[in-house]
Design a protein around this motif. Sequence first.
Motif, mmCIF file in Angstrom:
data_model
loop_
_atom_site.group_PDB
_atom_site.id
_atom_site.type_symbol
_atom_site.label_atom_id
_atom_site.label_comp_id
_atom_site.label_asym_id
_atom_site.label_seq_id
_atom_site.Cartn_x
_atom_site.Cartn_y
_atom_site.Cartn_z
ATOM 1 N N ASP A 46 37.022 45.333 44.738
ATOM 2 C CA ASP A 46 37.092 46.276 43.622
ATOM 3 C C ASP A 46 38.546 46.436 43.213
ATOM 4 O O ASP A 46 39.429 46.643 44.071
ATOM 5 C CB ASP A 46 36.528 47.643 44.027
ATOM 6 C CG ASP A 46 35.018 47.604 44.219
ATOM 7 O OD1 ASP A 46 34.384 46.670 43.701
ATOM 8 O OD2 ASP A 46 34.493 48.499 44.918
ATOM 9 N N ASP A 66 36.227 48.083 39.018
ATOM 10 C CA ASP A 66 35.419 46.913 38.658
ATOM 11 C C ASP A 66 35.324 45.962 39.844
ATOM 12 O O ASP A 66 36.303 45.739 40.565
ATOM 13 C CB ASP A 66 36.058 46.169 37.474
ATOM 14 C CG ASP A 66 36.053 46.992 36.211
ATOM 15 O OD1 ASP A 66 35.046 47.685 35.955
ATOM 16 O OD2 ASP A 66 37.050 46.947 35.470
ATOM 17 N N SER A 67 34.161 45.376 40.034
ATOM 18 C CA SER A 67 33.966 44.381 41.091
ATOM 19 C C SER A 67 34.385 43.018 40.564
ATOM 20 O O SER A 67 33.803 42.510 39.598
ATOM 21 C CB SER A 67 32.506 44.344 41.537
ATOM 22 O OG SER A 67 32.326 43.381 42.557
#
Length: 429
Positions: free
Chosen positions: A71, A76-77
């Motif tokens: 992350d 956000d991944s």
Amino acid sequence: MSKSLQAIRGMNDILPEQTPLWRYFEGTVARLLDNYGYRQIRMPIVEFTELFKRSIGEVTDIVEKEMYTFDDRNGDSLTLRPEGTAACVRAVLEHGITGGGQVQKLWYVGPMFRHERPQKGRYRQFHQIGLEVFNLEGPDIDAELIVMTWRLWGELGLRDAVKLELNSLGTSESRGRYREALVEFLSAHIDKLDEDSRRRLKTNPLRVLDTKNAETQAILVDAPKMADYLDDESRAHFEGLKARLDAVGIPYVINPKLVRGLDYYSKTVFEWVTDKLGAQGTVCAGGRYDGLVEQMGGKPTPGVGFAMGIERLVLMLEALDKVPEELSRQVDVYLCAFGEAAELAALALSERIRDQLPNLRLQINAGAGSFKSQFKKADKSGALYALILGDDELAQQVVGFKPLRGQGEQQSIAWDALAAHLATCVVQG
């Protein structure tokens, strides 16, 4: 005592003595692809994780166990790309370059990342050259990809060391019918399957065909064959591919267990394999993925491509003694200068020679030094010839010219004649 800093396991430095072979290999491939009308594209090495889950498949080994995912500060991944096709499809969709049926023939080169158990020929950061073609659906373009690799093996001297394996996975519908038949068969033998195959039976049963377990392989001898479930369109496509390979004279074997490790493949799949690298036998692999662009949000777009592992092919070139001799020499000519006036003249003379012979590898001595020390550096550089410029040569506007790798006496060459003399000698050398 603090621990010494080291590279991450499975992520290797490519040292200066190794890079000439890498550049030779990459340059050979780039010239070949240019000659066939392919254009280079460069994508980021980090993408949103969802891209790979959607394209590769959430139940593949890559997504389940091998991706480097984290992350970022925005939550956000993100994932270091484990392969190039998904990123390339994302790029062509984002920029609209396949819209309206535009044919795109693209290639890329760069690092990929998978958290695997490092071993010879298999690393956590590895490098691939990949190629993708969009909006061509016939077997002719499948054949072109294979013909190009066959030509590449010829240029590298590797044809006798590789074998082409082919299969067809059919359309998603025919593959679904085969999947049902395979699951039914394997379920009847589940107590004899290895643990990994039992897991795959529930998530990705076609991957059971890839197993290296001897007992499971023995069971698969009697398993249903994909060829018996192919639809007419896929069968005709496969026959068209084989006919083209036959016309060119490229030998191949049909491997009904060849399924590839990614969910997006359909119809043609192929691998170039070798027995020269131990367990890591695949050096180039690919196939057709006609449903992938639509799966990722685009309009139905035929696609086909392949990727080749640079590390493995470099290892093959070394193992089979196919490394061009000239790669061991990084310098053609080494210029020795003695005294400040000679050093100034040597700098100007060397630049003039580079203007006249832009492909000449000319190294000028730096750091001054005695006659003996400069000649020692000239010899260590691997140069074919040494140029000598001292007070006497400076006064006469000549250079001493001394062969370092063979017969021949030292001679004096006028500055104005030096470029022509080097052009002749280095080419002959």
